[in-house]
Motif scaffolding. Structure first.
Motif, PDB file in Angstrom:
ATOM      1  N   GLN A  81       0.892  -1.365  -0.006  1.00 35.72           N
ATOM      2  CA  GLN A  81      -0.002  -0.033   0.077  1.00 35.72           C
ATOM      3  C   GLN A  81       0.832   1.591   0.132  1.00 35.72           C
ATOM      4  O   GLN A  81       0.499   2.233  -0.826  1.00 35.72           O
ATOM      5  CB  GLN A  81      -1.035  -0.035   0.980  1.00 35.72           C
ATOM      6  CG  GLN A  81      -1.986  -1.190   1.347  1.00 35.72           C
ATOM      7  CD  GLN A  81      -2.918  -1.103   2.332  1.00 35.72           C
ATOM      8  OE1 GLN A  81      -2.515  -0.515   3.356  1.00 35.72           O
ATOM      9  NE2 GLN A  81      -3.893  -1.789   2.331  1.00 35.72           N
ATOM     10  N   THR A  82       1.965   1.085   0.631  1.00 39.63           N
ATOM     11  CA  THR A  82       3.032   2.466   0.694  1.00 39.63           C
ATOM     12  C   THR A  82       3.660   2.720  -0.605  1.00 39.63           C
ATOM     13  O   THR A  82       3.726   3.704  -0.986  1.00 39.63           O
ATOM     14  CB  THR A  82       4.084   2.245   1.670  1.00 39.63           C
ATOM     15  OG1 THR A  82       3.555   1.940   3.080  1.00 39.63           O
ATOM     16  CG2 THR A  82       5.032   3.202   1.734  1.00 39.63           C
ATOM     17  N   GLY A  83       3.760   1.693  -1.360  1.00 39.01           N
ATOM     18  CA  GLY A  83       4.357   1.570  -2.700  1.00 39.01           C
ATOM     19  C   GLY A  83       3.217   2.155  -3.549  1.00 39.01           C
ATOM     20  O   GLY A  83       3.529   2.624  -4.656  1.00 39.01           O
ATOM     21  N   SER A  84       2.124   2.131  -3.224  1.00 40.53           N
ATOM     22  CA  SER A  84       1.031   2.656  -4.174  1.00 40.53           C
ATOM     23  C   SER A  84       0.659   3.913  -3.787  1.00 40.53           C
ATOM     24  O   SER A  84      -0.268   4.687  -3.961  1.00 40.53           O
ATOM     25  CB  SER A  84      -0.270   1.970  -4.275  1.00 40.53           C
ATOM     26  OG  SER A  84      -0.887   1.785  -2.824  1.00 40.53           O
ATOM     27  N   ASN A  85       1.750   4.712  -3.183  1.00 40.43           N
ATOM     28  CA  ASN A  85       1.525   6.211  -2.684  1.00 40.43           C
ATOM     29  C   ASN A  85       0.258   6.489  -1.604  1.00 40.43           C
ATOM     30  O   ASN A  85      -0.434   7.406  -1.505  1.00 40.43           O
ATOM     31  CB  ASN A  85       1.522   7.287  -3.609  1.00 40.43           C
ATOM     32  CG  ASN A  85       2.525   7.009  -4.553  1.00 40.43           C
ATOM     33  OD1 ASN A  85       3.519   7.094  -4.184  1.00 40.43           O
ATOM     34  ND2 ASN A  85       2.133   6.826  -6.054  1.00 40.43           N
ATOM     35  N   SER A  86       0.055   5.354  -0.645  1.00 33.90           N
ATOM     36  CA  SER A  86      -0.946   5.423   0.297  1.00 33.90           C
ATOM     37  C   SER A  86      -0.472   6.500   1.336  1.00 33.90           C
ATOM     38  O   SER A  86       0.659   6.385   1.768  1.00 33.90           O
ATOM     39  CB  SER A  86      -1.430   4.272   0.853  1.00 33.90           C
ATOM     40  OG  SER A  86      -2.250   4.366   2.157  1.00 33.90           O
ATOM     41  N   THR A  87      -1.401   7.617   1.676  1.00 31.38           N
ATOM     42  CA  THR A  87      -0.882   8.616   2.707  1.00 31.38           C
ATOM     43  C   THR A  87      -1.435   8.305   4.070  1.00 31.38           C
ATOM     44  O   THR A  87      -1.327   9.388   4.732  1.00 31.38           O
ATOM     45  CB  THR A  87      -1.043  10.024   2.090  1.00 31.38           C
ATOM     46  OG1 THR A  87      -2.550  10.030   1.539  1.00 31.38           O
ATOM     47  CG2 THR A  87      -0.307  10.264   0.884  1.00 31.38           C
ATOM     48  N   SER A  88      -2.403   7.312   4.181  1.00 34.44           N
ATOM     49  CA  SER A  88      -2.987   7.237   5.382  1.00 34.44           C
ATOM     50  C   SER A  88      -2.239   6.648   6.554  1.00 34.44           C
ATOM     51  O   SER A  88      -1.200   5.914   6.047  1.00 34.44           O
ATOM     52  CB  SER A  88      -4.287   6.171   5.160  1.00 34.44           C
ATOM     53  OG  SER A  88      -3.898   5.005   4.716  1.00 34.44           O
ATOM     54  N   ILE A  89      -2.410   6.949   7.740  1.00 35.47           N
ATOM     55  CA  ILE A  89      -1.749   6.773   8.921  1.00 35.47           C
ATOM     56  C   ILE A  89      -2.493   5.604   9.397  1.00 35.47           C
ATOM     57  O   ILE A  89      -3.622   5.354   9.657  1.00 35.47           O
ATOM     58  CB  ILE A  89      -1.759   7.931   9.778  1.00 35.47           C
ATOM     59  CG1 ILE A  89      -0.881   8.809   9.267  1.00 35.47           C
ATOM     60  CG2 ILE A  89      -1.210   7.412  11.200  1.00 35.47           C
ATOM     61  CD1 ILE A  89      -0.706  10.049  10.395  1.00 35.47           C
ATOM     62  N   THR A  90      -1.495   4.663   9.640  1.00 34.07           N
ATOM     63  CA  THR A  90      -2.133   3.096  10.264  1.00 34.07           C
ATOM     64  C   THR A  90      -1.428   3.111  11.731  1.00 34.07           C
ATOM     65  O   THR A  90      -0.293   3.254  12.000  1.00 34.07           O
ATOM     66  CB  THR A  90      -1.553   1.757   9.468  1.00 34.07           C
ATOM     67  OG1 THR A  90      -2.014   2.068   8.192  1.00 34.07           O
ATOM     68  CG2 THR A  90      -2.185   0.672   9.942  1.00 34.07           C
ATOM     69  N   ALA A  91      -2.368   2.835  12.688  1.00 35.88           N
ATOM     70  CA  ALA A  91      -2.273   2.722  13.980  1.00 35.88           C
ATOM     71  C   ALA A  91      -1.725   1.191  14.406  1.00 35.88           C
ATOM     72  O   ALA A  91      -2.834   0.394  13.839  1.00 35.88           O
ATOM     73  CB  ALA A  91      -3.246   3.035  15.032  1.00 35.88           C
ATOM     74  N   HIS A  92      -1.077   0.467  14.855  1.00 38.86           N
ATOM     75  CA  HIS A  92      -0.865  -0.945  15.542  1.00 38.86           C
ATOM     76  C   HIS A  92      -1.219  -0.876  16.962  1.00 38.86           C
ATOM     77  O   HIS A  92      -0.130  -0.330  17.734  1.00 38.86           O
ATOM     78  CB  HIS A  92       0.397  -1.188  15.104  1.00 38.86           C
ATOM     79  CG  HIS A  92       0.744  -1.101  13.540  1.00 38.86           C
ATOM     80  ND1 HIS A  92       1.058   0.035  12.926  1.00 38.86           N
ATOM     81  CD2 HIS A  92       0.587  -1.946  12.547  1.00 38.86           C
ATOM     82  CE1 HIS A  92       1.256   0.048  11.715  1.00 38.86           C
ATOM     83  NE2 HIS A  92       0.499  -1.507  11.593  1.00 38.86           N
ATOM     84  N   PHE A  93      -1.905  -1.457  17.531  1.00 43.86           N
ATOM     85  CA  PHE A  93      -2.178  -1.767  18.771  1.00 43.86           C
ATOM     86  C   PHE A  93      -1.832  -3.312  19.210  1.00 43.86           C
ATOM     87  O   PHE A  93      -2.792  -4.256  18.531  1.00 43.86           O
ATOM     88  CB  PHE A  93      -3.450  -1.248  19.377  1.00 43.86           C
ATOM     89  CG  PHE A  93      -3.544   0.408  19.078  1.00 43.86           C
ATOM     90  CD1 PHE A  93      -2.912   1.197  19.505  1.00 43.86           C
ATOM     91  CD2 PHE A  93      -4.614   0.605  18.068  1.00 43.86           C
ATOM     92  CE1 PHE A  93      -3.218   2.670  19.282  1.00 43.86           C
ATOM     93  CE2 PHE A  93      -5.041   1.661  17.697  1.00 43.86           C
ATOM     94  CZ  PHE A  93      -4.087   2.847  18.429  1.00 43.86           C
ATOM     95  N   ALA A  94      -1.505  -3.546  20.391  1.00 45.63           N
ATOM     96  CA  ALA A  94      -1.179  -4.715  21.040  1.00 45.63           C
ATOM     97  C   ALA A  94      -1.733  -4.982  22.204  1.00 45.63           C
ATOM     98  O   ALA A  94      -1.461  -4.361  22.869  1.00 45.63           O
ATOM     99  CB  ALA A  94       0.210  -5.619  21.110  1.00 45.63           C
ATOM    100  N   LEU A  95      -3.137  -5.541  22.611  1.00 49.49           N
ATOM    101  CA  LEU A  95      -3.954  -5.396  23.750  1.00 49.49           C
ATOM    102  C   LEU A  95      -3.094  -6.442  24.602  1.00 49.49           C
ATOM    103  O   LEU A  95      -2.828  -7.500  24.224  1.00 49.49           O
ATOM    104  CB  LEU A  95      -5.214  -5.788  23.533  1.00 49.49           C
ATOM    105  CG  LEU A  95      -6.287  -4.747  23.168  1.00 49.49           C
ATOM    106  CD1 LEU A  95      -6.229  -3.525  24.269  1.00 49.49           C
ATOM    107  CD2 LEU A  95      -5.869  -4.190  21.713  1.00 49.49           C
ATOM    108  N   ASP A  96      -2.726  -6.114  25.792  1.00 44.87           N
ATOM    109  CA  ASP A  96      -1.902  -6.652  26.767  1.00 44.87           C
ATOM    110  C   ASP A  96      -2.333  -6.676  28.135  1.00 44.87           C
ATOM    111  O   ASP A  96      -2.138  -5.183  28.760  1.00 44.87           O
ATOM    112  CB  ASP A  96      -0.393  -6.189  26.622  1.00 44.87           C
ATOM    113  CG  ASP A  96       0.485  -7.463  27.483  1.00 44.87           C
ATOM    114  OD1 ASP A  96       0.040  -8.134  28.191  1.00 44.87           O
ATOM    115  OD2 ASP A  96       1.659  -7.274  27.103  1.00 44.87           O
TER     116      ASP A  96
END
Length: 272
Positions: free
Chosen positions: A178-193
């Motif tokens: 997706q980054t290679g296709s010029n996606s500019t959206s921000i992705t958040a990564h959460f690990a519930l612990d």
């Protein structure tokens, strides 16, 4: 059943009264010729179906102890929309007990997440992956149930992984494309612990950088019933996942998944 879903082929054919959908329309909803019902194409259009003809007769078992309807329902389907879109949230879930898996997939699909990645974990029970309910085909049936309940047409994708490493690699590969296709959206990564969270999920979603530019996509990882191992926590951190918590109570995997998805989707403004 808030919508009857059909494949592309089924939408043009008469519906058998012995099919669960046909039985529901006649016995539960008491539909008659000329009546309409909500219908849609799986992963496609949603709309209205009008019953044009019902052919039915009763069949009896040889001992007359059982009676059922035989016949068909003919209907015309009119597409009216593209259906409810799935949300840009992916869920990583450590394999739960099979009895919990059905409820989990149904509820997550009802919330409209786009992908569900079921994965083996170091502390999870390995036999769960071999259960009959854990096959991709059975998982899809459960996701279909949740989609029907939510009156949607689009079913979340389901992926099954043999390890957390394999799972994270798969998601990372998709994100890189997706980054290679010029996606500019921000992705958040959460690990519930719930054992050693760095910060609460709600607090993290309101801190930098998300307080300046809210995330538009998210991935949430929930461990199996025994949680994450030390090495899995380190692995998640290496892939950019922030360990977050949802209070002091220990929740079931299915409950934690539903609560986390709800909080994240609300923060993304998708439930308002």
């Amino acid at each position: 059943m808030n919508i009857c879903l059909f494949t592309d082929e089924e939408i043009t054919r008469p519906l058998s009264l012995r099919d669960s959908r046909g039985e529901h329309l006649i016995k539960i909803l008491h539909k008659k010729e000329g009546d309409s019902f909500s219908a849609g194409i799986i992963n496609g259009k949603a709309g209205t179906a009008v019953i044009t003809k019902i052919q039915s007769h009763e069949e009896h078992s040889p001992d007359n102890r059982k009676t059922w309807l035989e016949g068909t329902i003919e209907f015309d389907f009119t597409p009216e929309s593209d259906g409810k879109p799935l949300y840009p949230l992916k869920m990583i879930v450590g394999f739960p007990r099979p009895i919990q898996l059905k409820r989990l997939l149904r509820d997550i699909a009802g919330l409209g997440v786009s992908q569900i990645h079921l994965t083996a974990t170091e502390l999870g029970e390995k036999s769960y992956l071999k259960a009959d309910l854990s096959s991709p085909e059975e998982c899809r049936k459960m996701l279909l149930e949740g989609t029907v309940q939510a009156a949607g047409t689009h079913i979340p994708e389901v992926f099954i992984h043999q390890s957390l490493q394999e799972c994270l690699d798969s998601i990372k590969k998709e994100e890189n494309s997706q980054t290679g296709s010029n996606s500019t959206s921000i992705t958040a990564h959460f690990a519930l612990d719930n054992v050693s969270p760095e910060i609460s999920l709600i607090k993290k979603m309101n801190e930098a950088p998300y307080d300046i530019k809210p995330f538009e996509q998210a991935v949430a990882a929930i461990g199996s019933e025994r949680g994450w191992s030390k090495s899995e926590r380190e692995l998640l951190e290496n892939y950019g996942y922030v360990r977050t918590g949802m209070g002091i109570r220990v929740l079931r995997t299915e409950t934690a998944s539903t609560v986390a998805a709800t909080l994240i989707l609300a923060k993304m403004g998708l439930l308002g």
